[in-house]
Design an enzyme around this catalytic site. Structure first.
Site, PDB file in Angstrom:
ATOM      1  N   MET A 347      85.113  11.168   3.564  1.00 38.37           N
ATOM      2  CA  MET A 347      86.327  11.090   2.763  1.00 38.37           C
ATOM      3  C   MET A 347      86.412  12.298   1.846  1.00 38.37           C
ATOM      4  SD  MET A 347      89.107   9.558   1.914  1.00 38.37           S
ATOM      5  CE  MET A 347      90.172  10.359   0.730  1.00 38.37           C
ATOM      6  N   GLU A 348      87.587  12.944   1.879  1.00 36.96           N
ATOM      7  CA  GLU A 348      87.765  14.259   1.246  1.00 36.96           C
ATOM      8  C   GLU A 348      88.031  14.192  -0.251  1.00 36.96           C
ATOM      9  OE1 GLU A 348      89.959  12.829   3.393  1.00 36.96           O
ATOM     10  OE2 GLU A 348      92.023  13.226   2.837  1.00 36.96           O
ATOM     11  N   ASN A 349      87.443  13.257  -0.994  1.00 33.50           N
ATOM     12  CA  ASN A 349      87.665  13.186  -2.443  1.00 33.50           C
ATOM     13  C   ASN A 349      87.508  14.583  -3.041  1.00 33.50           C
ATOM     14  OD1 ASN A 349      87.514  10.230  -2.181  1.00 33.50           O
ATOM     15  ND2 ASN A 349      85.361  10.685  -1.778  1.00 33.50           N
ATOM     16  N   HIS A 381      86.326  19.652   8.443  1.00 30.37           N
ATOM     17  CA  HIS A 381      87.525  18.798   8.296  1.00 30.37           C
ATOM     18  C   HIS A 381      87.759  18.469   6.816  1.00 30.37           C
ATOM     19  CE1 HIS A 381      90.146  15.341   9.816  1.00 30.37           C
ATOM     20  NE2 HIS A 381      89.977  15.017   8.545  1.00 30.37           N
ATOM     21  N   GLU A 382      86.711  18.046   6.145  1.00 32.32           N
ATOM     22  CA  GLU A 382      86.883  17.623   4.746  1.00 32.32           C
ATOM     23  C   GLU A 382      87.170  18.823   3.836  1.00 32.32           C
ATOM     24  OE1 GLU A 382      87.300  14.586   4.656  1.00 32.32           O
ATOM     25  OE2 GLU A 382      86.293  14.057   6.523  1.00 32.32           O
ATOM     26  N   HIS A 385      90.719  19.915   3.809  1.00 36.44           N
ATOM     27  CA  HIS A 385      91.580  19.064   2.969  1.00 36.44           C
ATOM     28  C   HIS A 385      91.582  19.495   1.500  1.00 36.44           C
ATOM     29  CE1 HIS A 385      93.073  15.900   5.509  1.00 36.44           C
ATOM     30  NE2 HIS A 385      91.902  15.408   5.837  1.00 36.44           N
ATOM     31  N   GLU A 404      96.175  14.624   8.475  1.00 39.22           N
ATOM     32  CA  GLU A 404      94.963  14.448   9.284  1.00 39.22           C
ATOM     33  C   GLU A 404      94.985  15.279  10.566  1.00 39.22           C
ATOM     34  OE1 GLU A 404      92.472  13.403   8.056  1.00 39.22           O
ATOM     35  OE2 GLU A 404      93.028  11.963   6.515  1.00 39.22           O
TER      36      GLU A 404
END
Ligand SMILES: *[C@@H]1O[C@H](CO)[C@@H](O)[C@H](O)[C@H]1NC(C)=O
Ligand SMILES: *[C@@H]1O[C@H](CO)[C@@H](O)[C@H](O)[C@H]1NC(C)=O
Ligand SMILES: *[C@@H]1O[C@H](CO)[C@@H](O)[C@H](O)[C@H]1NC(C)=O
Ligand SMILES: *[C@@H]1O[C@H](CO)[C@@H](O)[C@H](O)[C@H]1NC(C)=O
Length: 962
Positions: A347-349, A381-382, A385, A404
């Protein structure tokens, strides 16, 4: 969010070649099916006999009955303090306490404050759940009523008089929540270290669970600044989006704790918040670097240097994106943390990215190259973001596909930069695009883009996280980037990010910026970027383009895997696309042409009698290609004489297109099978892997019939040269192939050769396994080959091999190692061992509950195990349903996994009987049961239609000498 597990499996495990790709498709189908079902339920009439009740469409009347926030109030900043308890209280409940103050501005006059709050117990002040204060001289109106609106997850605050437009106010709440192990909001994760149970408090907010941690305006466009403070036990560390300050000792409620505050966050969305309390350690970048990079994990994992690879690659990937976006990394630090329990892949927090352990940690001696590739792509990927998604955020969840799909596409560019020798820019075709084409070819697929008003409830939002969103989104953005060029694509991105930083967008904002870049560069397109892309995102599916090389005629048609399926989703474009057609003729230069209508002719496509032509070069476009039979013959001839004249991706595409066109009855099955004939000369990974994926269906349908023998003989003939090739380049299996994709293909070679009975293969794998058995503390099997060696040795062996693998499984401390062994245990051919293993699945002491379904599905993947698993499920359904039905998503897999081979009327009847016997006890499996019935019917039809042709062909091939 990073890809979920089902995507990760399909993409990464090159190991269990056959089973896993199919599972990924099936689960993808289940998602599509669920969507379709819920769509129908919304519009369905109550029953076949009853007259439709004119539904009073429950148009919500009151603002708190609507799922979307009104636009009267806008948050500016929050000041949040949270205190998670890492030990249960007297009621044996893990809880957190906290308080929060949100400062907001009134934009439109209102006497109502709506703020999200879910599952929090709020403290009452004078009978109200909140306190309101006016700021900057404004006076707060008195509260008249506060209450919780459960369905829409609001705290409703009604005022005796309205708020003033332009004024700012502060709303204060104090609350208690449960720190449950439910993987959402502020939750807890547990693990064992040196025999001690450790508890981690961590978060997963996306999409709508920030409201479960503290009351907030929980929509992506409600950006604000967050001042976080965490209270936590001595000996633990607290992390959040901003940099942590040195902790201070304080006493709260008589308990000595530490208080850590953080740098305020940037202006950001609630779903990107994160906070973690744990006793992890970290490795970090050197102090002289501009951005502090830290990799956090369990102390043991850091000690074992499992975080080194992530640390080594994060810097370069960040540098790549800074250049690609022409924008410096927006924050001062980048924390990445590996959690023992995590629902998605990652998860890209913003500033504190959370990962599953398998997506961040890499263990050189133990993990495979596929595991390593997974780490590189998920990190990429993260990190993508951090700009696209976090700095600039789409306004609402209906544009999730853009967020996404984009990150999925550019994750391959970032990973390619970090690992330039891996061919990542090509592997996207195999990892993302090929698989999602199978799902998007169903009549029950759906368009990429949804309307904002159709996505309201949290369930609507969660359903969007499917492979269409991730993989098709990536495929069409890659197509766009290819036809305007990667350079112009990034130029458009750069101005888009610059204009909208710290703000929100809709997808057309990106099209506008790309159009500006296209115009500036003077690139000629037949239509605007928006007009072209609308065809790909506003209608589901994709075309098959048919080229007639005698007349130059080109036609396009919506491709449906089942030609008899009925499409009842209307399309604004009548299922026609603007297709960027590319081709190579006789090995010449690549040519391009836009197909803008259903039919067209182009004289350049007319071929002479010995010419050949292949289209959709490197699968740049999201479409399939069919040819007239002459060109197919020429292509087959080319493949068998000098296959390298056709680019590697296109060799794979010819196989994949032919097999799928055959399923759709557009070419005959013999043609599809003939595209595999050149494989006896092929040594590259993509064609082989594609062929294996497609032939898997033939194995499922025929491995219990008379086709099996000749099919095996054919496979043996085809794979023997590949097996010898790898034997050769690895100096008799001593070296690891240098090339990344060769390492993958070596796995394909060994697993195919062993299952087809190539001489020397079983002896090889069994020998390695025996060596390990004689020295259990020293496993010398190459990590890449483990899955296939374990499976092959257990398949060839007996109880001794099985029991050894079982004991190693029980001892395994690394999750990926345990997973490989668990899968391999299902490979035995001995019915009694398989039955015993099935029994183990019901004993949580032996197989953890979370793994039971996948173990049963693996057993059913074995042709000996399949009937045993089916009997087992029928005999134990009630128990399985009661004990395992809760983990809904996986549970449906049980039915789809066990019925994949069903292809006879007898099996169809058994399924119907099962449905009848267990009516009301199917729960989340009922969708997969319907799908299984549909699938079985399709299989029966296919087998009836093709069996003789397939048998004759394999017989003929098997008996012919090469
Ligand atoms: C946040 O609240 C705490 C008291 O809970 C206060 O000490 C602190 O100054 C506040 N911070 C901001 C930025 O308002
Ligand atoms: C919230 O209140 C309900 C009702 O009193 C109670 O059952 C529940 O345990 C409380 N939750 C927490 C986390 O304290
Ligand atoms: C905070 O408390 C810990 C544990 O009681 C102690 O070791 C540490 O010295 C204290 N720090 C300060 C600054 O007082
Ligand atoms: C398959 O198609 C080819 C060419 O279209 C044709 O020659 C052949 O007879 C067909 N085979 C069968 C079994 O229908």
């Amino acid at each position: 969010m990073g890809k979920s597990v089902y995507l990760s499996k399909g993409a990464v495990c090159a190991c269990v070649v056959l089973a896993i790709a199919a599972v990924a498709t099936i689960i993808g189908l289940a998602v599509v099916y669920d969507r379709e079902k819920s769509k129908n339920e919304q519009t369905a009439t109550p029953g076949p006999t009853s007259t439709p009740i004119p539904t009073t469409p429950s148009t919500p009347k009151e603002p708190w009955q609507k799922y979307r926030l009104p636009d009267s109030l806008v948050p500016i900043s929050y000041n949040v303090t949270l205190w998670p308890r890492l030990e249960p209280n007297k009621e044996n409940l893990y809880i957190f306490t906290g308080h929060s103050a949100v400062i907001f501005r009134c934009e439109k006059e209102t006497d109502l404050i709506l703020i999200h709050s879910n599952k929090l117990n709020l403290t009452l002040y004078d009978g109200h759940h909140a306190k309101l204060t006016g700021l900057g001289g404004a006076t707060a109106p008195p509260l008249s009523e506060t209450r919780l609106e459960i369905p829409t997850q609001y705290l409703v605050v009604r005022l005796k008089s309205p708020l003033k437009v332009g004024a700012t106010y502060e709303l204060f709440t104090e609350f208690v929540g449960e720190l449950a192990d439910d993987l959402g909001g502020f939750y807890r994760s547990e693990y064992m270290e040196d025999g001690v149970k450790k508890v981690v408090a961590t978060t997963q907010m996306q999409p709508t669970d920030a409201r479960k941690a503290f009351p907030c305006f929980d929509e992506p466009a409600m950006k604000a600044v967050f001042h976080m403070t965490l209270l936590h036990p001595h000996g633990t560390v607290a992390l959040s989006n901003g940099m942590n300050h040195a902790p201070v000792n304080v006493t709260m409620d008589g308990i000595d704790v530490q208080r850590t505050s953080f740098d305020p966050s940037e202006v950001m969305s609630t779903y990107l918040l994160a906070f973690v309390v744990c006793d992890f350690s970290f490795i970090g970048s050197k102090p002289e670097e501009d951005v502090l990079i830290r990799i956090w994990a369990r102390k043991k994992a850091i000690e074992e240097r499992q975080g080194d690879y992530a640390l080594e690659k994060t810097g370069p990937i960040l540098a790549f994106f800074e250049k690609y976006y022409n924008s410096p990394y927006p924050l001062t630090k980048s924390d990445q943390i590996a959690l023992p329990d995590f629902s998605a892949g990652a998860m890209e927090n913003w500033g504190l990215i959370t990962y599953r352990e398998t997506a961040l940690l890499y263990n050189p001696g133990v993990s495979s190259n596929g595991d390593k590739e997974w780490v590189a792509t998920v990190i990429s990927h993260e990190l993508a973001h951090m700009w696209f998604g976090n700095l600039v955020t789409t306004r609402w969840w209906n544009d999730l596909w853009l967020n996404e799909g984009f990150a999925t596409y550019v994750s391959y560019l970032g990973a390619n930069y970090a690992e330039p020798t891996w061919n990542m820019k090509d592997l996207i075709v195999l990892n993302e695009i090929t698989g999602v084409m199978g799902i998007d070819a169903l009549a029950s697929s759906h368009p990429l883009s949804s309307k904002e008003e159709d996505i309201q409830k949290p369930e609507d939002i969660s359903q969007l996280f499917d492979s269409i969103t991730y993989s098709k989104g990536a495929a069409v953005l890659r197509m766009l980037s290819e036809f305007i060029t990667e350079d112009i694509f990034s130029k458009g991105l750069q101005t888009y990010l610059e204009e909208f930083k710290y703000k929100n967008t809709v997808y057309t904002d990106l099209w506008r910026h790309l159009q500006m870049a296209v115009d500036k560069a003077g690139i000629k397109l037949p239509n605007t970027v928006e007009e072209i892309m609308n065809r790909w995102i506003l209608q589901m599916g994709f075309p098959v383009v048919t080229i007639n090389s005698k007349t130059g005629e080109i036609t396009q048609k919506h491709f449906l895997l089942d030609p008899d399926s009925v499409v009842d989703t209307p399309s604004p474009f009548n299922y026609e696309w603007f297709v960027p057609l590319t081709w190579i003729k006789n090995g010449g230069p690549e040519q391009q042409y836009w197909l803008l209508n259903e039919k067209d002719t182009n004289a350049d496509l007319v071929l002479g009698s010995s010419d050949w032509l292949v289209a959709n070069i490197n699968m740049k476009g999201f479409y399939r290609v069919n040819y007239d039979s002459e060109n197919w013959e020429h292509l087959l001839t080319k493949l068998s004489s000098s296959h390298r004249d056709i680019p590697e991706i296109n060799r794979a595409r010819l196989i994949d297109d032919a097999f799928n066109l055959a399923r759709a009855k557009m070419v005959n099955t013999t043609l599809a099978l003939r595209t595999t004939k050149f494989l006896d000369k092929e040594v590259e990974y993509m064609p082989w892997k594609t062929a294996r994926n497609n032939l898997n269906y033939f194995y499922l349908m025929f491995d219990r019939s008379d086709v099996y023998g000749p099919m095996q003989a054919y496979m043996k003939k085809q794979v023997t040269p590949l097996f010898n090739y790898f034997k050769n380049i690895t100096s008799d299996w001593k070296d690891i192939p240098e090339k990344h994709t060769d390492q993958y293909n070596q796995v394909v070679a060994i697993s195919t050769a062993c299952s087809a009975g190539v001489a020397g293969c079983k002896e090889l794998t069994t020998g390695w396994f025996r060596e390990w058995m004689s020295n259990p503390d020293n496993n010398k099997i190459s990590p890449n080959l483990k899955s296939t060696v374990y499976c092959s040795a257990i398949s060839a062996g007996g109880v001794e091999e099985w029991d050894f693998a079982w004991s190693m499984f029980k001892k395994a401390t690394i999750a990926s190692e345990a997973e490989k062994l668990m899968d391999a245990l299902s490979c035995t051919k001995q019915p009694w061992l398989l039955n015993r293993y099935l029994e183990y699945c019901l004993d949580p002491q032996k197989i953890r509950k979370q793994d039971a379904t996948s173990a049963i599905v693996s057993i059913a993947g074995n042709n000996v195990g399949q009937p045993l698993a089916w009997d087992f499920i029928r005999a134990n359904w009630r128990h399985l349903y009661n004990e395992y039905g809760g983990g809904s998503f996986n549970f449906g897999r049980l039915i789809s996994g066990v019925t994949r081979r069903f292809s006879t009327d007898f099996e169809y009847k058994q399924l119907l009987q099962f449905k009848e016997d267990n009516a009301g006890q199917l729960g989340s499996a009922s969708a997969s049961l319907e799908q299984a019935l549909e699938g079985t019917k399709a299989n029966i039809n296919w087998v009836t239609l093709n069996k003789k042709e397939v048998l004759d062909w394999f017989n003929n091939e098997a008996s012919s000498t090469r």
